[in-house]
Design an enzyme around this catalytic site. Sequence first.
Site, PDB file in Angstrom:
ATOM      1  N   HIS A  20      50.746  43.350  34.335  1.00 19.64           N
ATOM      2  CA  HIS A  20      50.086  44.373  33.525  1.00 19.64           C
ATOM      3  C   HIS A  20      48.983  45.043  34.351  1.00 19.64           C
ATOM      4  CE1 HIS A  20      46.714  41.689  32.886  1.00 19.64           C
ATOM      5  NE2 HIS A  20      47.460  40.793  32.234  1.00 19.64           N
ATOM      6  N   CYS A 130      45.953  22.059  30.429  1.00 14.60           N
ATOM      7  CA  CYS A 130      46.439  23.323  29.853  1.00 14.60           C
ATOM      8  C   CYS A 130      47.511  23.852  30.784  1.00 14.60           C
ATOM      9  CB  CYS A 130      45.319  24.354  29.725  1.00 14.60           C
ATOM     10  SG  CYS A 130      45.982  25.984  29.287  1.00 14.60           S
ATOM     11  N   CYS A 133      46.841  27.542  32.119  1.00 13.75           N
ATOM     12  CA  CYS A 133      45.926  27.639  33.276  1.00 13.75           C
ATOM     13  C   CYS A 133      46.437  26.807  34.442  1.00 13.75           C
ATOM     14  CB  CYS A 133      44.543  27.106  32.950  1.00 13.75           C
ATOM     15  SG  CYS A 133      43.656  27.967  31.677  1.00 13.75           S
ATOM     16  N   CYS A 147      42.626  25.888  24.382  1.00 12.94           N
ATOM     17  CA  CYS A 147      42.075  26.569  25.552  1.00 12.94           C
ATOM     18  C   CYS A 147      41.835  28.018  25.148  1.00 12.94           C
ATOM     19  CB  CYS A 147      43.083  26.490  26.706  1.00 12.94           C
ATOM     20  SG  CYS A 147      42.757  27.681  28.011  1.00 12.94           S
ATOM     21  N   HIS A 150      44.391  30.442  26.344  1.00 14.82           N
ATOM     22  CA  HIS A 150      45.786  30.275  25.902  1.00 14.82           C
ATOM     23  C   HIS A 150      45.817  29.628  24.525  1.00 14.82           C
ATOM     24  CE1 HIS A 150      45.881  30.355  30.358  1.00 14.82           C
ATOM     25  NE2 HIS A 150      46.867  31.194  30.124  1.00 14.82           N
ATOM     26  N   LYS A 296      41.269  40.774  24.530  1.00 12.70           N
ATOM     27  CA  LYS A 296      42.019  40.232  25.659  1.00 12.70           C
ATOM     28  C   LYS A 296      43.465  40.716  25.538  1.00 12.70           C
ATOM     29  CE  LYS A 296      43.686  35.784  27.208  1.00 12.70           C
ATOM     30  NZ  LYS A 296      43.777  35.856  28.624  1.00 12.70           N
ATOM     31  N   LYS A 299      50.431  39.389  24.537  1.00 15.45           N
ATOM     32  CA  LYS A 299      51.689  39.838  23.935  1.00 15.45           C
ATOM     33  C   LYS A 299      51.590  39.832  22.422  1.00 15.45           C
ATOM     34  CE  LYS A 299      54.512  37.842  27.357  1.00 15.45           C
ATOM     35  NZ  LYS A 299      55.277  36.659  27.591  1.00 15.45           N
TER      36      LYS A 299
HETATM   37  N1  MSP Z   1      49.035  32.232  40.272  1.00 15.75           N
HETATM   38  C1  MSP Z   1      47.620  32.240  40.131  1.00 15.75           C
HETATM   39  C2  MSP Z   1      46.948  32.752  41.404  1.00 15.75           C
HETATM   40  C3  MSP Z   1      47.208  31.943  42.621  1.00 15.75           C
HETATM   41  S1  MSP Z   1      46.456  32.655  44.011  1.00 15.75           S
HETATM   42  C4  MSP Z   1      46.500  31.459  45.162  1.00 15.75           C
HETATM   43  C5  MSP Z   1      47.221  33.171  38.987  1.00 15.75           C
HETATM   44  N2  MSP Z   1      48.093  34.096  38.642  1.00 15.75           N
HETATM   45  S2  MSP Z   1      47.878  35.188  37.480  1.00 15.75           S
HETATM   46  O1  MSP Z   1      49.160  35.844  37.353  1.00 15.75           O
HETATM   47  O2  MSP Z   1      47.338  34.603  36.320  1.00 15.75           O
HETATM   48  O3  MSP Z   1      46.888  36.231  38.073  1.00 15.75           O
HETATM   49  C6  MSP Z   1      45.484  36.184  37.895  1.00 15.75           C
HETATM   50  C7  MSP Z   1      44.901  37.412  38.526  1.00 15.75           C
HETATM   51  O4  MSP Z   1      45.530  38.593  37.966  1.00 15.75           O
HETATM   52  C8  MSP Z   1      43.426  37.656  38.291  1.00 15.75           C
HETATM   53  O5  MSP Z   1      42.598  36.932  39.163  1.00 15.75           O
HETATM   54  C9  MSP Z   1      43.364  39.141  38.556  1.00 15.75           C
HETATM   55  O6  MSP Z   1      43.505  39.406  39.914  1.00 15.75           O
HETATM   56  C10 MSP Z   1      44.595  39.634  37.826  1.00 15.75           C
HETATM   57  N3  MSP Z   1      44.346  39.828  36.394  1.00 15.75           N
HETATM   58  C11 MSP Z   1      45.119  39.320  35.393  1.00 15.75           C
HETATM   59  N4  MSP Z   1      44.610  39.710  34.199  1.00 15.75           N
HETATM   60  C12 MSP Z   1      43.507  40.466  34.400  1.00 15.75           C
HETATM   61  C13 MSP Z   1      42.639  41.184  33.546  1.00 15.75           C
HETATM   62  N5  MSP Z   1      42.775  41.190  32.232  1.00 15.75           N
HETATM   63  N6  MSP Z   1      41.645  41.897  34.143  1.00 15.75           N
HETATM   64  C14 MSP Z   1      41.498  41.973  35.498  1.00 15.75           C
HETATM   65  N7  MSP Z   1      42.313  41.308  36.315  1.00 15.75           N
HETATM   66  C15 MSP Z   1      43.260  40.468  35.811  1.00 15.75           C
HETATM   67  O7  MSP Z   1      46.118  33.047  38.492  1.00 15.75           O
END
Ligand code: MSP
Length: 474
Positions: A20, A130, A133, A147, A150, A296, A299
């Site tokens: 997204h 969780c 996470c 959590c 989630h 936040k 879905k």
């Molecule tokens: N797979 C782990 C990361 C491992 S890196 C060694 C993970 N993945 S994630 O799909 O959850 O991605 C998290 C990251 O996505 C956040 O740190 C950010 O870069 C981006 N974002 C996801 N949702 C976001 C928002 N709502 N706002 C801003 N950035 C966000 O964690």
Amino acid sequence: MSDKKFYITTPIYYVNDKLHIGHAYTTIMADVYARYYREILGKESVFFLTGADEHGLKIFQSAEKKGLQPQEFVDKAASEFKNVWSKLNISYDEFIRTTDPRHIKIVQDFLQQIYDKGLIYKATYKGIYCIGCEKYLSQEEIVGNVCPSHPNLSLVEQEEENYFLKLKELSSKVLSEINKGTYAILPEERRNEILGKIKQGIEDISISRVGIPWGVPVPWDDKHTVYVWVDALINYYSATQIYPGRKEFWPASVHLMAKDILWFHSVIWEGMLIAGNLSLPKNIFAHGFFTSNGQKMSKTLGNVIDPIDLVTEYGVDATRYLLVTAFQFGQDGDISLSRFKEKYNSDLANGIGNLVARVSKLAEKLTGNPTDFKKFSQKESLEKIEKYFTEFHPDDALRFVWSKINTLDKKIAEEKPWEEESIENLGKLLKTYIENLIEIGYLLKPFMPETSVKILEIFTQSKISKPEALFLRK
Ligand code: MSP
């Protein structure tokens, strides 16, 4: 960031979710950095890495739900990720996947080496996990039995034998490296939060799980698989070892992410690197977290904004513009589609679009191009905004370009070139406008690569003519 080599990473995103605009934001910002430093340092001096996090129970379960083999599921998801990045014009150099056997081998070798040094031990762990996470939660992190990130997943109480990394023992070294400035945790407020949390005390961390059907086997005990976060973090290092010619890029210049995963990137990762005798990254930058219409993105709430819908509505460069300038880099913010539309019309259709149309239309009256356009240099223009990049305010660089656009608009409104009857005088006025627009074209390159090329194509011709509108009004 005065080094001759620039290595920037995004998190590797979980393949069980659709990308997204939160993910798109991080990746666009990293792309802006990569494109910027390719101009300043040369293409071969930049390494931009993104990828996919493909192991763990939640990925395995998502594949099962879809009736797919996990490998089939992750293959499909990774190719969807690449498709989204290509629509957003993301110029990553490599796309790493944690299921790549070359990465798996490096994860195993890395851990074996730490195990051999006696920094990993086995113990029983009991805690609340969780799966969203992919981590154990402390009592403070659990709100009303769930959590907060989630709320619709049930928490699992687990008691099992795990391997642990002696992070507690390593933490004094981590702290001293932060204090020495070996690596920076940015922005400043985030650094303070991390320092505060370290001072509260760090526990050893579990680095393996048992009974996980989809993961990297622990090399000395294959009943265990490597904890997904440990597997995932190592991607930043393994990429430099897997892809030819990338070894000299280690360590990373910038690990970019949102604040949700800063602890993993600014403490656990460094603990692992110190244990493994590898050098530490230079900068860890955590940007803010977006909500969508005040909530936040989820879905269930139906407020997830798909970056591809934005590209379909506004085009790729407008999407990049709207996201980069959505708020101050580092701060949280709320995204609303109606604000995007307003901004699209004011800054792009009526702003740069209208400016280019007006000046090029007037220039059609001239016999030639009044500027000495061949003497302009892309690199020289971009060097003027370098401080915004080194100080981690790339969004302000783009706002600075817009202030140039607004100043030029005002100048034109005051000078009223359309009232000028003498072609010679008109040529003089237009010369300044066109020079400004060429510079604007150069400055836009990292942010809006297609628009940059279009502007330069219009104004660096020996005969200028009015093109089709850059941004149609919505
Ligand atoms: N797979 C782990 C990361 C491992 S890196 C060694 C993970 N993945 S994630 O799909 O959850 O991605 C998290 C990251 O996505 C956040 O740190 C950010 O870069 C981006 N974002 C996801 N949702 C976001 C928002 N709502 N706002 C801003 N950035 C966000 O964690």
